[in-house]
Design an enzyme around this catalytic site. Structure first.
Site, short mmCIF file in Angstrom:
data_model
loop_
_atom_site.label_atom_id
_atom_site.label_comp_id
_atom_site.label_asym_id
_atom_site.label_seq_id
_atom_site.Cartn_x
_atom_site.Cartn_y
_atom_site.Cartn_z
N HIS A 106 1.09 -1.63 -5.83
CA HIS A 106 1.79 -0.56 -6.45
C HIS A 106 2.17 0.46 -5.68
CE1 HIS A 106 2.58 1.60 -10.05
NE2 HIS A 106 2.32 2.74 -9.52
N CYS A 107 3.42 0.99 -5.42
CA CYS A 107 3.81 2.09 -4.41
C CYS A 107 3.96 3.24 -5.21
CB CYS A 107 5.14 1.39 -3.84
SG CYS A 107 5.65 2.81 -2.55
N PRO A 108 2.95 4.04 -4.87
CA PRO A 108 3.39 5.44 -5.43
C PRO A 108 4.57 6.32 -5.08
CG PRO A 108 1.83 5.82 -3.82
CD PRO A 108 2.06 4.10 -3.87
#
Length: 424
Positions: free
Chosen positions: A167-169
């Protein structure tokens, strides 16, 4: 009014344009990423690019420098939108657990009322074949499904994502099967944009030093924007450049970030590795599967199925069955006791009569037995009267008058009158 799927979505995603765009719960970080890309490019075009036009005045070639920067920036932003605003490969949730996987274990059953009720066992893992090698997949309690291979549940988006990478912020979205290609292109394009801005700013810095024959300090004072852009791009290159190199390694070995960090120390065989060239073709040349979710479709009402039997309901059913069987057994037992009591009462009558009339001839007693035996039928009222009269006998063992009257009707046999037998 019927609702659409995106309006009742159980994940943590945010939808825009009536479900056409899907973001993660941290969608605000996308705006920060956009600002981090566009602001440096705007500064470059306004403070550096316009001065470089004069350095390449022939054929107006200098205009190409800011134009390239703008076009490249638009390309990066489109890749960012394709990465963060689309379904990354969310696996649709099940409304009920897969009943075909239920197992009933009688060895671990609970004993209720002397009976055993099999307990429901639900396997937490199962094996599937991938390239001829068994791979264990886990059951997701939230989505109520067995995750496909390389699928994992994202705790931030609260969804199971196929080929989950991370999950890429910075893009505010999970990186999975359907957007990994665009994510890599976004990161690599951002690296190239940083290199371009850094190179053009350094070139302008050099032109200043050559034109005025001054030192570096003079060039820095004359164009501080170029110095800031060079410093900013240099720091950003460590991030996006390192990320690009890392994902090039992952693509060449057909791994995900999740698999690399989790199974690095396990020394597991990578069953998905097809060779370097085939791995790159799988990521960049394969067809992206369509989304398995129709977010703009209307929600269909589900026909409710009867609930699965639980231990409490099974206990109640067993208790009801035991209670019903107990009532039936009591009724049968009561009938048997009545028959036994009737049989014993008549046998007592016969035994008492035989004891009081022991001097009566044997064939007369047999005739008496036939008469008493005919009165054993419980349907007549005569038997009830005799039975109640006999029950009121005293301790003097006197024969009830009904019995005496009954015996007077016995016919004579072998020349002996009945009256004489009773007088004796």
């Amino acid at each position: 009014m019927a609702k659409r799927v995106y309006q009742v979505w159980k994940g943590s995603n945010k939808f825009f344009l009536q479900g056409r765009l899907i973001f993660g719960p941290d969608a605000r970080s996308v705006m920060a990423t956009i600002l981090m890309i566009t602001v440096p490019v705007i500064l470059f075009c306004a403070l550096v690019g316009r001065h470089l036009r004069h350095e390449f005045s022939q054929h107006n070639a200098g205009y190409a420098i800011p134009v390239v920067a703008v076009v490249f920036t638009i390309y990066v932003l489109v890749l960012l939108l394709l990465t963060s605003a689309r379904d990354p490969g969310i696996v649709p949730r099940n409304l009920h657990p897969p009943e075909e996987e239920f197992r009933y274990d009688t060895s671990a059953s609970a004993e209720i009322g002397g009976r055993q009720t099999p307990s429901v066992q639900f396997p937490r893992t199962k094996e599937v074949m991938v390239n001829g090698i068994p791979v264990r997949v886990k059951y997701c309690d939230t989505c109520m499904l067995y995750r496909p291979p390389r699928c994992s549940h994202c705790s931030i988006c609260n969804n199971c994502v196929e080929r989950f990478d991370h999950h890429c912020p910075w893009v505010g979205q999970c990186i999975g099967q359907r957007n990994y290609r665009y994510f890599f292109l976004f990161v690599s394009s951002s690296m190239l944009l940083c290199i371009y801005v850094f190179a053009m700013s350094a070139l302008y810095f050099k032109f200043l030093m050559d034109d005025y024959k001054e030192t570096v300090w003079y060039a820095m004072k004359h164009s501080p924007a170029s110095v800031v852009l060079m410093l900013y791009c240099f720091i950003a290159l460590w991030f996006v450049g390192g990320l690009t190199g890392f994902h090039l390694y992952l693509i060449s070995t057909n791994q995900t970030t999740y698999e690399n960090f989790r199974y690095r120390a396990d020394n597991r065989i990578n069953v998905y590795n097809l060779g370097c060239l085939s791995n790159f073709q799988e990521v960049f040349c394969s067809t992206i599967k369509p989304s398995r979710n129709k977010f703009r479709a209307y929600v269909q009402e589900e026909v409710q199925r009867p609930p699965l039997p639980t231990s409490r309901t099974s206990e109640t059913q067993d208790a009801n069955e035991d209670r019903r069987m107990k009532v039936e057994d009591d009724l049968e037992l009561g009938g048997d006791l009545m028959k036994i009591s009737q049989r014993h009462n008549i046998e007592d009558i016969e035994a008492d009569i035989r004891s009081r009339g022991s001097d009566v001839h044997r064939h007369n007693s047999s005739e008496f037995d036939s008469v008493v035996g005919s009165d054993r039928r419980p349907a007549t009222g005569q038997f009830d009267t005799r039975h109640s009269s006999w029950e009121r006998r005293s301790e003097s063992w006197e024969i009830a008058p009904e019995v005496v009257g009954m015996n007077t009707n016995v016919p004579e046999s072998n020349g002996y009158p009945a009256s004489k037998e009773l007088s004796k």
